[in-house]
Write a protein that holds these residues in place. Sequence first.
Motif, PDB file in Angstrom:
ATOM      1  N   ASP A  73      43.770 -10.723  23.988  1.00 16.49           N
ATOM      2  CA  ASP A  73      43.351 -11.684  25.039  1.00 16.49           C
ATOM      3  C   ASP A  73      42.700 -11.034  26.053  1.00 16.49           C
ATOM      4  N   CYS A  74      43.011 -10.095  26.392  1.00 17.11           N
ATOM      5  CA  CYS A  74      42.582  -9.366  27.685  1.00 17.11           C
ATOM      6  C   CYS A  74      42.682  -7.836  27.372  1.00 17.11           C
ATOM      7  N   GLN A  96      42.438  -4.282  28.348  1.00  8.93           N
ATOM      8  CA  GLN A  96      42.291  -3.205  29.624  1.00  8.93           C
ATOM      9  C   GLN A  96      41.767  -1.825  29.183  1.00  8.93           C
ATOM     10  N   TYR A 125      39.022   0.772  30.523  1.00 10.41           N
ATOM     11  CA  TYR A 125      39.258   2.125  30.612  1.00 10.41           C
ATOM     12  C   TYR A 125      39.396   2.898  29.383  1.00 10.41           C
ATOM     13  N   SER A 141      55.334  -0.121  33.068  1.00 13.18           N
ATOM     14  CA  SER A 141      55.366  -0.968  34.355  1.00 13.18           C
ATOM     15  C   SER A 141      54.394  -2.249  33.930  1.00 13.18           C
ATOM     16  N   ALA A 142      53.444  -1.845  32.962  1.00 12.42           N
ATOM     17  CA  ALA A 142      52.801  -3.072  32.436  1.00 12.42           C
ATOM     18  C   ALA A 142      53.484  -3.799  31.447  1.00 12.42           C
ATOM     19  N   ARG A 143      54.492  -3.318  31.067  1.00 13.26           N
ATOM     20  CA  ARG A 143      55.119  -4.128  29.896  1.00 13.26           C
ATOM     21  C   ARG A 143      56.439  -4.745  30.287  1.00 13.26           C
ATOM     22  N   PHE A 144      57.088  -4.202  31.352  1.00 11.12           N
ATOM     23  CA  PHE A 144      58.341  -4.914  31.829  1.00 11.12           C
ATOM     24  C   PHE A 144      58.349  -5.074  33.250  1.00 11.12           C
ATOM     25  N   GLU A 145      59.045  -5.958  33.645  1.00 11.44           N
ATOM     26  CA  GLU A 145      59.269  -6.392  35.192  1.00 11.44           C
ATOM     27  C   GLU A 145      59.676  -5.313  36.191  1.00 11.44           C
ATOM     28  N   ASN A 162      55.040  -3.256  40.560  1.00 11.11           N
ATOM     29  CA  ASN A 162      54.425  -3.177  39.481  1.00 11.11           C
ATOM     30  C   ASN A 162      53.149  -2.234  39.507  1.00 11.11           C
ATOM     31  N   ASP A 171      49.603  -1.130  36.943  1.00  8.16           N
ATOM     32  CA  ASP A 171      48.968  -1.444  35.816  1.00  8.16           C
ATOM     33  C   ASP A 171      48.234   0.035  35.461  1.00  8.16           C
ATOM     34  N   ASN A 177      44.935   0.369  35.174  1.00  6.60           N
ATOM     35  CA  ASN A 177      43.740   0.378  35.799  1.00  6.60           C
ATOM     36  C   ASN A 177      44.210   0.894  37.449  1.00  6.60           C
ATOM     37  N   GLU A 178      45.129   1.021  37.731  1.00  4.24           N
ATOM     38  CA  GLU A 178      45.750   1.448  39.080  1.00  4.24           C
ATOM     39  C   GLU A 178      45.878   2.908  39.250  1.00  4.24           C
ATOM     40  N   SER A 208      43.932   4.949  37.434  1.00  6.50           N
ATOM     41  CA  SER A 208      42.656   5.565  37.729  1.00  6.50           C
ATOM     42  C   SER A 208      42.162   5.510  39.146  1.00  6.50           C
TER      43      SER A 208
END
Lengths: 400, 401
Positions: free
Chosen positions: A61-62, A64, A96, A197-201, A205, A207, A209-210, A212
């Motif tokens: 869908d997206c 990253q 990325y 952190s991208a997979r769980f709550e 959080n 991601d 891209n953060e 880099s």
Amino acid sequence: MEEGVVNEILQGPLRDVFDSKQLITDISGSGNNWAVGHKVFGSRYQEQIVEKLRKAAEHCDCLQCFFIIHSMGGGTGSGLGTFLLKVLEDEFPEVYRFVTSIYPSSEDDVITSPYNIILAMKELSEHADCVLPIDNQSLFDIISKINLMVNSGKLGSVVKPNSLVTSSAGALKKRQEKPFDAMNNIVANLLLNLTSSARFEGSLNMDLNEISMNLVPFPQLHYLVSSLTPLYTLADVHIPPRRLDQMFSDAFSKDHQLIRADPKHSLYLACALMVRGNVQLSDLRRNIERLKPSLQFVSWNQEGWKTSLCAVPPVGHSHSLLALANNTCVKPTFIELRERFMRLYKKKAHLHHYLRVEGMEESCFTQALSSLSTLIEEYDQLDATKSMPMPDVPRLSIAV
Amino acid sequence: MVSMSIVTVQLGQCGNQIGFEVFNTLLNDSHSPQGLCCKRENELYQVSCKERFFSEEENGVPIARAVLVDMEPKVINQTLSKAAQSGRWKYGQHSYFCQKQGSGNNWAYGYSVHGPKHEESVMNLVQKEVEKCDSLSGFFIIMSMAGGTGSGLGAFVTQSLQDQYSNSLRMNQIIWPYGTGEVIVQNYNSILTLSHLYRSSDALLVHENDAAHKICAKLMNIKQISFSDINQVLAHQLGSVFQPTYSTEGSFHYRRNPLGIDWQVQPHFSGHPTLGKMSLNKELHFNTSIANLVILRGKDVHSADLGGFKDPALYTSWLDPVNAFSVWKTQRAFCKYEKSAALVSNSQFLVKPLDMIVGKAWSMFASKAYIHQYTKFGVEEEDFLDSFTLLEQVIASYCNL
């Protein structure tokens, strides 16, 4: 570029995880030759690679980021791997590119690995967004230490099955062979923690891209030193606070780094702490305050910390910590690699294996060498600021 | 008489986590057993509170007048379900907008990429909420400064609100990050946010994470502090400001305009709800104020002595305390406190933190570190310089009070 390893995976316990149509193999291998991997197989398989990548991307869908996992010392991972990097940059410029690169230990039996490494590094410097270099020697040292602790009974009960350092094959038991399974397990856990952190709550959080964004202050300086704690399961699940603080201290000790480096005695450009599990915000903040005084940060990033809190711990643990640092301690590693390269290159040893490949010239070597030297130079300049006093940057003066 | 309504826009992880706590606090307070006042008073209070922040659904569960925005789905999902689980209130089923990839802590990405791309979708959701209000007072925008979505997209959305609803008030709650970072580029994101909000927001209500943390540690004695604790402190402070009060004229109705900021200057927050009467600050040196608002709730509000707040020493020389000081009161108690007070202050209090952020950002800017991450998405060095200039002017203006 040979079939053995891929076939083994497809017949192994994870065979259903992989799509058997999404693979590319050849027969002869790259002969531990970066030029063969990069130029020969690169051009031969470029179209197929692009096609299969597009197919995989369509299912997202997206999209990253891409993870590239390879070794630096051989021919395929190093050569074709870095060729792939360029393809990804051209075909998916906004996605990325994270590269996990395994560097061989100095006892490695591939004589030409210094050539492969330096040639690959130029590509990494130019086409990767972020590189996590990992030294086989460090992994080996960590496993040896764990073995020692387990066998000396210091840890109390036996290491749990399905824990961080064992696989179902019980690799720890085989002590004659190189414990690649256990070593690879560590790298696998690194990647798990990176993406947790991208997979769980969690309450804070983070991601990919953060990573880099926060850890790469200048485009070329994107080599991050990683450390993972705890490295072994503890029999006692109720960790008293002292142990929790120990986890943070360990993350900065040179024994826990995944490359041979000592970040504590070098200069930090930036540092990220990714915490998983039952760790509170106040624990995190307390430990940052505690450890800060013993670490040196570059003048323009004195409080350069990036933090994240993921609620879900790794399997078998109550908490874990992954530290990523952009630190000048990579410099000695790079200098050593350059020296190993020069020892061969000065004598032109084995060069003909590379130069006979179409598209390879001596300039490839000199350019790669120059790229690495520039990188080392940049870290040098930053190191030089370590002992200097804080520069006084005059602020804008406003007439009111 | 109908109370005016506020539409809340929650942006990013921080904004959404706090927003949830705010609505929770407001509703819990409004449902408090009697509130130490007569039944009629309590009913008036409840009606007023409900009208401001909630719209009613058929089966009686109040729906928060809120739009949730985030560029990744996890936090919004959590927020929606936590509210629904309470059973006492919820968010609108379709009142959220989210994407998948986040903003990467990049103000430029939030502002220049997400902003234009999703403006229409977000403003449509806002419009739907506005249409549900009989009378719109304004917008309350909750966002952090340190990240990418709250800060960048928040700044963009505030501007869009200014364009589309120029007659309605815009109040932004901005969360000041911890001094020892949560995000490495937080100082860049902060100065870009502040400079843009200065042009499009009417009021910036500031909450510092460090201050809230101290409250949890020292005043509340919480040993293991989590963001949830911090957010509850902030929500409590906001609740004590936003819940209905009577204006000083002693009217029979609760204030119509809950955001009620009549001043040209921008007030900011430095509230500590305390038990008992407001105790005066006995220090010799005050942070010079332009305006102070004291809000008293509960017992003995009419006999409270607020003379100390009218002391000229508190205010800048070009202001008469009479014009700079306001009091709002209600006998109806807030949460479980017999007496509580809140102070909203526009003073030099934030000069030091602001100066620190500007200083750190400037030092980083001088070395050009991380700038390529911003120029990649259209925020140029000039934009940084503009922000620095504006904020240095703000600092200088406050220092000259």
